[in-house]
Design a protein around this motif. Structure first.
Motif, PDB file in Angstrom:
ATOM      1  N   LEU A   1       0.851  -1.185   0.000  1.00  0.00           N
ATOM      2  CA  LEU A   1       0.000   0.000   0.000  1.00  0.00           C
ATOM      3  C   LEU A   1       0.887   1.236   0.000  1.00  0.00           C
ATOM      4  N   ILE A   2       0.697   2.100  -1.009  1.00  0.00           N
ATOM      5  CA  ILE A   2       1.440   3.369  -1.091  1.00  0.00           C
ATOM      6  C   ILE A   2       0.494   4.480  -0.669  1.00  0.00           C
ATOM      7  N   MET A   3       0.750   5.068   0.503  1.00  0.00           N
ATOM      8  CA  MET A   3      -0.134   6.078   1.077  1.00  0.00           C
ATOM      9  C   MET A   3       0.536   7.441   1.074  1.00  0.00           C
ATOM     10  N   GLY A   4      -0.274   8.476   0.947  1.00  0.00           N
ATOM     11  CA  GLY A   4       0.270   9.818   1.036  1.00  0.00           C
ATOM     12  C   GLY A   4      -0.702  10.853   0.529  1.00  0.00           C
ATOM     13  N   ALA A   5      -0.360  12.104   0.741  1.00  0.00           N
ATOM     14  CA  ALA A   5      -1.195  13.212   0.286  1.00  0.00           C
ATOM     15  C   ALA A   5      -1.131  13.314  -1.232  1.00  0.00           C
ATOM     16  N   PRO A   6      -2.110  13.955  -1.852  1.00  0.00           N
ATOM     17  CA  PRO A   6      -2.059  14.144  -3.309  1.00  0.00           C
ATOM     18  C   PRO A   6      -0.794  14.886  -3.719  1.00  0.00           C
ATOM     19  N   GLY A   7      -0.141  14.390  -4.778  1.00  0.00           N
ATOM     20  CA  GLY A   7       1.035  15.061  -5.302  1.00  0.00           C
ATOM     21  C   GLY A   7       2.348  14.633  -4.696  1.00  0.00           C
ATOM     22  N   THR A   8       2.345  13.680  -3.780  1.00  0.00           N
ATOM     23  CA  THR A   8       3.595  13.257  -3.138  1.00  0.00           C
ATOM     24  C   THR A   8       4.389  12.274  -3.991  1.00  0.00           C
TER      25      THR A   8
ATOM     26  N   HIS B   1      -5.841  11.383   7.154  1.00  0.00           N
ATOM     27  CA  HIS B   1      -6.483  10.081   7.265  1.00  0.00           C
ATOM     28  C   HIS B   1      -6.939   9.613   5.894  1.00  0.00           C
ATOM     29  N   SER B   2      -7.139   8.291   5.779  1.00  0.00           N
ATOM     30  CA  SER B   2      -7.535   7.671   4.518  1.00  0.00           C
ATOM     31  C   SER B   2      -9.034   7.427   4.511  1.00  0.00           C
ATOM     32  N   PRO B   3      -9.642   7.299   3.315  1.00  0.00           N
ATOM     33  CA  PRO B   3     -11.085   7.059   3.244  1.00  0.00           C
ATOM     34  C   PRO B   3     -11.485   5.720   3.823  1.00  0.00           C
ATOM     35  N   VAL B   4     -10.597   4.743   3.812  1.00  0.00           N
ATOM     36  CA  VAL B   4     -10.846   3.444   4.417  1.00  0.00           C
ATOM     37  C   VAL B   4      -9.506   2.890   4.869  1.00  0.00           C
ATOM     38  N   ASP B   5      -9.500   2.199   6.008  1.00  0.00           N
ATOM     39  CA  ASP B   5      -8.254   1.663   6.544  1.00  0.00           C
ATOM     40  C   ASP B   5      -7.949   0.325   5.893  1.00  0.00           C
ATOM     41  N   ALA B   6      -7.005   0.348   4.960  1.00  0.00           N
ATOM     42  CA  ALA B   6      -6.587  -0.891   4.296  1.00  0.00           C
ATOM     43  C   ALA B   6      -5.181  -1.296   4.701  1.00  0.00           C
ATOM     44  N   THR B   7      -4.619  -0.614   5.713  1.00  0.00           N
ATOM     45  CA  THR B   7      -3.240  -0.904   6.098  1.00  0.00           C
ATOM     46  C   THR B   7      -3.086  -2.310   6.650  1.00  0.00           C
ATOM     47  N   TYR B   8      -4.106  -2.808   7.350  1.00  0.00           N
ATOM     48  CA  TYR B   8      -3.981  -4.145   7.927  1.00  0.00           C
ATOM     49  C   TYR B   8      -4.055  -5.230   6.858  1.00  0.00           C
ATOM     50  N   LEU B   9      -4.612  -4.909   5.680  1.00  0.00           N
ATOM     51  CA  LEU B   9      -4.693  -5.885   4.603  1.00  0.00           C
ATOM     52  C   LEU B   9      -3.360  -6.034   3.876  1.00  0.00           C
ATOM     53  N   ALA B  10      -2.606  -4.950   3.801  1.00  0.00           N
ATOM     54  CA  ALA B  10      -1.380  -4.947   2.997  1.00  0.00           C
ATOM     55  C   ALA B  10      -0.233  -5.589   3.760  1.00  0.00           C
ATOM     56  N   ASP B  11       0.667  -6.219   3.002  1.00  0.00           N
ATOM     57  CA  ASP B  11       1.861  -6.813   3.607  1.00  0.00           C
ATOM     58  C   ASP B  11       2.923  -5.759   3.865  1.00  0.00           C
ATOM     59  N   ALA B  12       2.921  -4.698   3.088  1.00  0.00           N
ATOM     60  CA  ALA B  12       3.879  -3.611   3.276  1.00  0.00           C
ATOM     61  C   ALA B  12       3.166  -2.283   3.065  1.00  0.00           C
ATOM     62  N   VAL B  13       3.608  -1.263   3.776  1.00  0.00           N
ATOM     63  CA  VAL B  13       3.020   0.070   3.660  1.00  0.00           C
ATOM     64  C   VAL B  13       4.137   1.071   3.437  1.00  0.00           C
ATOM     65  N   ILE B  14       4.061   1.802   2.328  1.00  0.00           N
ATOM     66  CA  ILE B  14       4.984   2.891   2.027  1.00  0.00           C
ATOM     67  C   ILE B  14       4.268   4.198   2.319  1.00  0.00           C
ATOM     68  N   LEU B  15       4.842   5.001   3.213  1.00  0.00           N
ATOM     69  CA  LEU B  15       4.220   6.263   3.615  1.00  0.00           C
ATOM     70  C   LEU B  15       4.981   7.421   2.971  1.00  0.00           C
ATOM     71  N   MET B  16       4.244   8.282   2.274  1.00  0.00           N
ATOM     72  CA  MET B  16       4.849   9.440   1.605  1.00  0.00           C
ATOM     73  C   MET B  16       4.210  10.697   2.185  1.00  0.00           C
ATOM     74  N   ARG B  17       5.058  11.660   2.594  1.00  0.00           N
ATOM     75  CA  ARG B  17       4.567  12.847   3.283  1.00  0.00           C
ATOM     76  C   ARG B  17       5.229  14.120   2.761  1.00  0.00           C
ATOM     77  N   TYR B  18       4.502  15.229   2.907  1.00  0.00           N
ATOM     78  CA  TYR B  18       5.097  16.549   2.764  1.00  0.00           C
ATOM     79  C   TYR B  18       5.662  16.974   4.123  1.00  0.00           C
ATOM     80  N   PHE B  19       6.724  17.755   4.101  1.00  0.00           N
ATOM     81  CA  PHE B  19       7.169  18.425   5.329  1.00  0.00           C
ATOM     82  C   PHE B  19       7.803  19.757   4.940  1.00  0.00           C
TER      83      PHE B  19
END
Length: 500
Positions: free
Chosen positions: A274-281, A415-433
């Motif tokens: 699962l690749i998660m992050g804000a739009p444009g990351t 936050h995400s529209p639905v929590d799918a993190t527990y389904l995925a084997d790996a989670v890549i988090l992308m953030r602005y700072f």
């Protein structure tokens, strides 16, 4: 007539997906009920059933009490069919029935008309000796019978009559009766229910369910289907447990050394990421990077795009130095745009199955979970469907990349529209700072089952025609808050101070 896996003879329905749901097809010499509101596709299904029999050189009979032969022929023509080999027996009331002298005065119409109709049908069956028969529709017989007892006895009599004549019978019921009962369901050997749903936006959606089927295992639950030129296309519900295979794990590297180090060598086959992050990351760009790198190694990728056009994605990829267009043209990467207003969960799963089983895709990209959710706003069990999909892809040794856009841009309140993190084997988090008056991007691996990965936070850049992953942001604290503080104390001293 075909043969089931257990060696039993069956009558195939003419609809491949339906036969799969029914465990091969219909048990011969039995009576079945097909229920559905007008427009759900009962007549189309019946025609496919009879044309399959005609293709096998079987005599087949369509008994119509509601539509004329001309109307049925026109329906067939709309699908590109001819009804050659299908006998249509028309029992629609004639125009002369509107004349006053044709109305019954001494007897109730049901006492005369039901008997006449029944005798006409039986005579035609004795003449033709069909192997397959369709009655369209039961509403007419129900009205002719006049009461529930007479109607039930009439259906029972038909059942006994056809059972002794080597006939498989479909009874079509348009469910228009206000006091509809379950008489036919209790008598029938099997019952198939066709439903038509009308969402607030987009085209209508259809699904079917096998209500009962005596003596045979079938796939329960709801199955999506659609009516196209050429007939019903049924998408059997995906059951991951039916597709277990022995697999050998392998890794898919991205081609960017720092990113592969962060991932512990890359993403693994048979796992979901699962690749998660804000739009444009850079989530879509990251998935395009994996697809391009796989193609260069001779591995295939299927990308299902909800949120942007194919041309836009390929243009953006080219701006980052990724030869995605070249690999799309060579067939190593498949880009399939998805129209959210026209999609059903069953059709989407079938498209993925085709990409994996027929086209031998090694990586599947779903971009994005947000588009998937918007395509199916009325689906209450979307997370369970995703679980089945991930399990299936894992058993096929396919690496799955699922993109999910979080709401918000910066900070810990995203936050995400639905929590799918527990389904995925790996989670890549992308953030602005924000650092020193500049908005920057960071990437980290927050979860990876069954494999080592780097736990640092690295800078992620999309610039100068390439994708770059920098060194760990060791001089910043609080990167995930979005507003980190700069710490000029060397990392070695911080480590010694923590240990002390």
């Amino acid at each position: 007539m075909g043969t089931a896996s257990d060696g039993e003879q069956i009558d195939t329905s003419g609809v491949t997906g339906l036969d799969d749901i029914l465990g091969g097809g219909l048990t011969p010499r039995r009576l079945y009920s097909v229920e559905g509101v007008p427009g759900s596709g009962k007549t189309t299904l019946a025609m496919q059933f009879l044309m399959e029999g005609a293709r096998r050189k079987e005599p087949v009979l369509y008994v119509t009490l509601s539509e004329t032969k001309e109307e049925l022929t026109a329906t067939a023509a709309s699908h590109g069919w001819t009804l050659d080999g299908v006998t249509i027996f028309e029992l629609v009331p004639q125009e002369s029935g509107l004349q006053g002298d044709e109305q019954y005065t001494m007897f109730h119409p049901s006492e005369v008309e039901l008997n006449q109709t029944t005798m006409a049908i039986l005579a035609e069956v004795e003449r033709l000796k069909p192997r397959r028969v369709v009655f369209d529709s039961l509403s007419e017989l129900r009205l002719l019978a006049g009461n529930a007892l007479r109607y039930r006895r009439q259906i029972l009599a038909f059942k006994q009559f056809f059972a002794g004549r080597n006939c498989t019978v479909l009874l079509l019921d348009d469910m228009t009766s206000a006091d509809r009962d379950l008489q036919v369901q209790s008598i029938s050997h099997g019952v198939l229910l066709l439903e038509q749903l009308n969402p607030e936006y987009g085209s209508e959606r259809r699904r079917l369910r096998v209500v009962k089927y005596r003596g045979r295992q079938f796939r329960g639950g709801y199955h999506d289907y659609k009516i196209e030129r050429g007939g019903l296309i049924v998408y059997p519900r995906l059951v991951a447990a039916e597709h277990r295979t022995k697999i050998e794990k392998s890794r898919f590297a991205s081609g960017v050394a720092q990113l592969d180090t962060l991932l512990g060598g890359g993403i693994e086959s048979g796992t979901s990421t699962l690749i998660m992050g804000a739009p444009g990351t850079g989530k879509s760009s990251l998935s395009a990077l994996f697809a391009t790198s796989a193609a260069e190694r001779g591995q295939r990728t299927a990308m299902f795009i909800f949120d942007e056009s194919v041309e836009t994605l390929m243009t953006r990829a080219a701006g980052l130095g990724l030869s995605l267009r070249e690999h799309v043209e060579s067939g190593m990467v498949s880009l399939q745009p998805i129209d959210p207003a026209e999609l059903s969960p069953g059709e989407f799963c079938q498209n993925i199955r085709t990409a994996v089983e027929k086209n031998k895709a090694d990586i599947v990209v779903i971009d994005s979970l947000n588009g998937y959710l918007n395509a199916m706003p009325g689906e209450r069990y979307l997370v369970i469907q995703l679980h089945e999909l991930f399990m299936f892809l894992g058993q096929q040794n396919v690496a799955t990349l699922l993109v999910a856009a979080q709401q918000g841009l910066i900070g810990m309140q995203m936050h995400s529209p639905v929590d799918a993190t527990y389904l995925a084997d790996a989670v890549i988090l992308m953030r602005y700072f924000e650092a020193r008056g500049e908005v920057r991007q960071a990437i980290s691996i927050v979860k990876k089952r069954g494999g080592a990965h780097e736990r640092t936070i690295r800078e992620f850049r999309l610039s100068q025609g390439r994708i770059e992953v920098g060194e760990p942001l060791s001089n910043f604290r609080g990167v995930l808050t979005g507003v980190p503080t700069y710490d000029n104390e060397p990392s070695e001293q911080r480590a010694d101070r923590r240990e002390g």
